[in-house]
Design a protein around this motif. Structure first.
Motif, PDB file in Angstrom:
ATOM      1  N   ASN A 105       5.886  19.964  37.057  1.00 16.59           N
ATOM      2  CA  ASN A 105       6.703  19.089  36.214  1.00 16.59           C
ATOM      3  C   ASN A 105       6.318  19.015  34.747  1.00 16.59           C
ATOM      4  N   ILE A 106       5.121  19.439  34.376  1.00 15.24           N
ATOM      5  CA  ILE A 106       4.657  19.174  33.014  1.00 15.24           C
ATOM      6  C   ILE A 106       5.509  19.867  31.954  1.00 15.24           C
ATOM      7  N   GLU A 107       5.886  21.101  32.177  1.00 13.84           N
ATOM      8  CA  GLU A 107       6.690  21.804  31.169  1.00 13.84           C
ATOM      9  C   GLU A 107       8.052  21.135  31.002  1.00 13.84           C
ATOM     10  N   ARG A 108       8.662  20.738  32.120  1.00 13.80           N
ATOM     11  CA  ARG A 108       9.961  20.058  32.060  1.00 13.80           C
ATOM     12  C   ARG A 108       9.856  18.716  31.333  1.00 13.80           C
ATOM     13  N   ILE A 109       8.807  17.964  31.625  1.00  9.40           N
ATOM     14  CA  ILE A 109       8.637  16.651  31.005  1.00  9.40           C
ATOM     15  C   ILE A 109       8.438  16.775  29.498  1.00  9.40           C
ATOM     16  N   VAL A 110       7.649  17.732  29.063  1.00 11.36           N
ATOM     17  CA  VAL A 110       7.438  17.936  27.632  1.00 11.36           C
ATOM     18  C   VAL A 110       8.736  18.382  26.963  1.00 11.36           C
ATOM     19  N   LYS A 111       9.466  19.280  27.622  1.00 12.58           N
ATOM     20  CA  LYS A 111      10.734  19.760  27.059  1.00 12.58           C
ATOM     21  C   LYS A 111      11.737  18.617  26.939  1.00 12.58           C
ATOM     22  N   GLU A 112      11.839  17.777  27.979  1.00 11.43           N
ATOM     23  CA  GLU A 112      12.751  16.634  27.920  1.00 11.43           C
ATOM     24  C   GLU A 112      12.378  15.693  26.773  1.00 11.43           C
ATOM     25  N   THR A 113      11.081  15.489  26.588  1.00  6.54           N
ATOM     26  CA  THR A 113      10.615  14.612  25.509  1.00  6.54           C
ATOM     27  C   THR A 113      11.016  15.151  24.147  1.00  6.54           C
ATOM     28  N   LEU A 114      10.806  16.433  23.945  1.00  7.32           N
ATOM     29  CA  LEU A 114      11.140  17.047  22.653  1.00  7.32           C
ATOM     30  C   LEU A 114      12.652  17.086  22.442  1.00  7.32           C
ATOM     31  N   ASP A 115      13.403  17.410  23.497  1.00  9.37           N
ATOM     32  CA  ASP A 115      14.862  17.425  23.381  1.00  9.37           C
ATOM     33  C   ASP A 115      15.390  16.031  23.036  1.00  9.37           C
ATOM     34  N   PHE A 116      14.843  15.036  23.720  1.00 11.58           N
ATOM     35  CA  PHE A 116      15.254  13.659  23.491  1.00 11.58           C
ATOM     36  C   PHE A 116      14.958  13.232  22.052  1.00 11.58           C
ATOM     37  N   SER A 117      13.821  13.644  21.546  1.00 13.94           N
ATOM     38  CA  SER A 117      13.387  13.216  20.209  1.00 13.94           C
ATOM     39  C   SER A 117      14.064  13.990  19.091  1.00 13.94           C
ATOM     40  N   GLY A 118      14.573  15.186  19.408  1.00 12.76           N
ATOM     41  CA  GLY A 118      15.133  16.014  18.352  1.00 12.76           C
ATOM     42  C   GLY A 118      14.064  16.638  17.474  1.00 12.76           C
ATOM     43  N   ILE A 119      12.828  16.664  18.002  1.00 13.50           N
ATOM     44  CA  ILE A 119      11.691  17.209  17.251  1.00 13.50           C
ATOM     45  C   ILE A 119      11.288  18.553  17.855  1.00 13.50           C
ATOM     46  N   SER A 120      11.016  19.510  17.001  1.00 12.04           N
ATOM     47  CA  SER A 120      10.526  20.805  17.483  1.00 12.04           C
ATOM     48  C   SER A 120       9.007  20.805  17.474  1.00 12.04           C
TER      49      SER A 120
END
Length: 433
Positions: A105-120
């Motif tokens: 789950n870690i890669e998905r959770i980090v990706k969701e966080t970045l997508d949600f934030s709009g931050i690269s």
């Protein structure tokens, strides 16, 4: 023309307006979207301000968490994967299972966080990750993943002490100045300390055996509370709290631990043993085998929860009196912060409120979702450390996780030497109200 340019330059605002209903967008999300726009200084052509953005990653036990927080305290994005349901079925946390679930789950959770934030990832100022203390296999997953990120994107790395992060979370949600008293109560820890600075703690007392959350979970398992129709999907501590509301704590007598010790340490193993003896006796009386629900589970839950609350409140009371007597805290910074998973227990909070009210102390707790393990507290601790210039690493050579780690400077012997007697504040009577 203005708005066309505005939306074309700020994809995050477009996401807010076009996101489908599957994603959890709230008014807070819109606020974060505007915050991103303001930080980018769309309305200021000089673009002089560059915000600090920290990605926090948490995998110390059984929750995979990530969050992006900025240096003004805005939670830009967050995601969390809980393993509670899995571990309820297995009767407790199995480290290899927790490790595998973190990996999945870690890669998905980090990706969701970045997508949600709009931050690269390129826009991040640093990556902060829990490296101590915790389950070795779980910590390893978070550290390995984080080091790959910082090495690939050439970002500073901020190693985080899990309990220090819990202690400082309140400074994200409230204006709390140093020093203050903190009580950390969770499944793995029970700690009383004075927070003097970002990485400056005085340890007053800690659990000498098991932590309260762990003990409550074990009692709940021994009571087979997952078989109770109201508690099948609850963690042990939540199930105990839920059933205790319906029970009568007076039906069973359990002794509060360490009544004759003049320190601020905690002990819950004797209480667990006492509860187990009651359960065994009742099983005999009702003719039940272990694994079946007793008719009196609500009363046992109420009795156990009450003694836990009284023990925690008494030791915290002594810590408050010691801090006042020794001059560590004054009336201007008379604040008790309570955090950690068990801090969400309302009965325990009531007991602590009685103690703080009797001593003119303020009682503060982070929101429940920030009391349990999460990426927000890790990212915020990264911000705090970055501001203070502490532990921001540009080289991660020989970086290791530490399953066991000390917390602050231990002055618990000085507490004991002070031999402070805790006056009666009629805790038992007041908790009945």
């Amino acid at each position: 023309m203005f708005w066309a340019q505005f939306f074309s330059r700020h994809a995050f605002v477009q996401k807010i307006l076009t996101r489908n209903s599957v994603t959890r967008w709230t008014s807070k999300s819109v606020k974060h979207g505007w915050a991103v726009c303001l930080r980018s200084n769309f309305f200021n052509s000089s673009n002089n301000y560059s915000p600090k953005l920290v990605l926090g990653i948490e995998t110390s036990c059984d929750d995979t968490g990530a969050a992006v927080v900025d240096d003004t305290g805005n939670i830009i994005g967050e995601a969390l994967h809980s393993q509670t349901e899995v571990h309820l079925k297995t009767g407790g946390i199995i480290p290899v299972v927790a490790q595998q679930l973190h990996r999945e789950n870690i890669e998905r959770i980090v990706k969701e966080t970045l997508d949600f934030s709009g931050i690269s990832l390129d826009e991040l100022s640093a990556v902060a990750t829990t490296i101590k203390p915790g389950l070795a296999l779980s910590l390893g997953v978070g550290l390995e993943y984080s080091l790959k990120l910082v090495n690939k994107y050439k970002k500073p790395f901020i190693p985080i002490h899990h309990m220090e992060a819990h202690a400082l979370t309140i400074r994200l949600t409230n204006q709390v100045e140093f020093p203050f008293l903190v009580l950390l109560i969770s499944g793995g820890h029970c700690i009383l300390a004075v927070v003097q600075g970002v990485s400056d703690f005085l340890l007053l007392g800690q659990s000498m055996d098991v932590a309260p959350g762990n003990m409550l979970d074990k009692v709940a398992r021994r009571l087979s509370l997952t078989k109770h129709p109201e508690c099948y999907n609850m963690s042990g501590g939540k199930a105990i709290e839920h059933l205790a509301r319906q029970g009568n704590r007076m039906h069973y007598e359990l002794r509060a631990p360490m009544k004759h010790h003049a320190n601020c340490n905690f002990s819950f193993s004797g209480l667990q043993l006492g509860a187990t003896k009651i359960i065994v006796q009742k099983e005999k009386e009702e003719g039940l085998q272990e694994g079946h629900l007793l008719s009196c589970v609500t009363d046992i839950a109420a009795a156990v929860q009450h003694v836990v609350a009284v023990h925690i409140a008494n030791q915290t009371h002594r810590a408050i009196l010691f801090c006042i007597k020794s001059g560590i805290l004054s009336q201007t910074n008379a604040t008790l912060v309570v955090s950690g998973g068990v801090a969400s227990n309302q009965y325990i909070r009531r007991a602590l409120q009685i103690v703080t009210d009797a001593n003119d102390f303020n009682l503060l707790c982070p929101p429940p979702r920030l009391c349990t393990d999460n990426g927000v507290m890790i990212a915020w601790n990264g911000i705090e450390r970055m501001r203070a210039g502490l532990g921001v690493l540009h080289s991660t050579d020989d970086m290791r996780y530490e399953p066991k780690a000390s917390f602050g400077v231990d002055i618990s012997k000085k507490v004991e030497e002070a031999a402070i007697k805790v006056p009666s504040i009629k805790l038992e009577k007041n908790l009945l109200k």
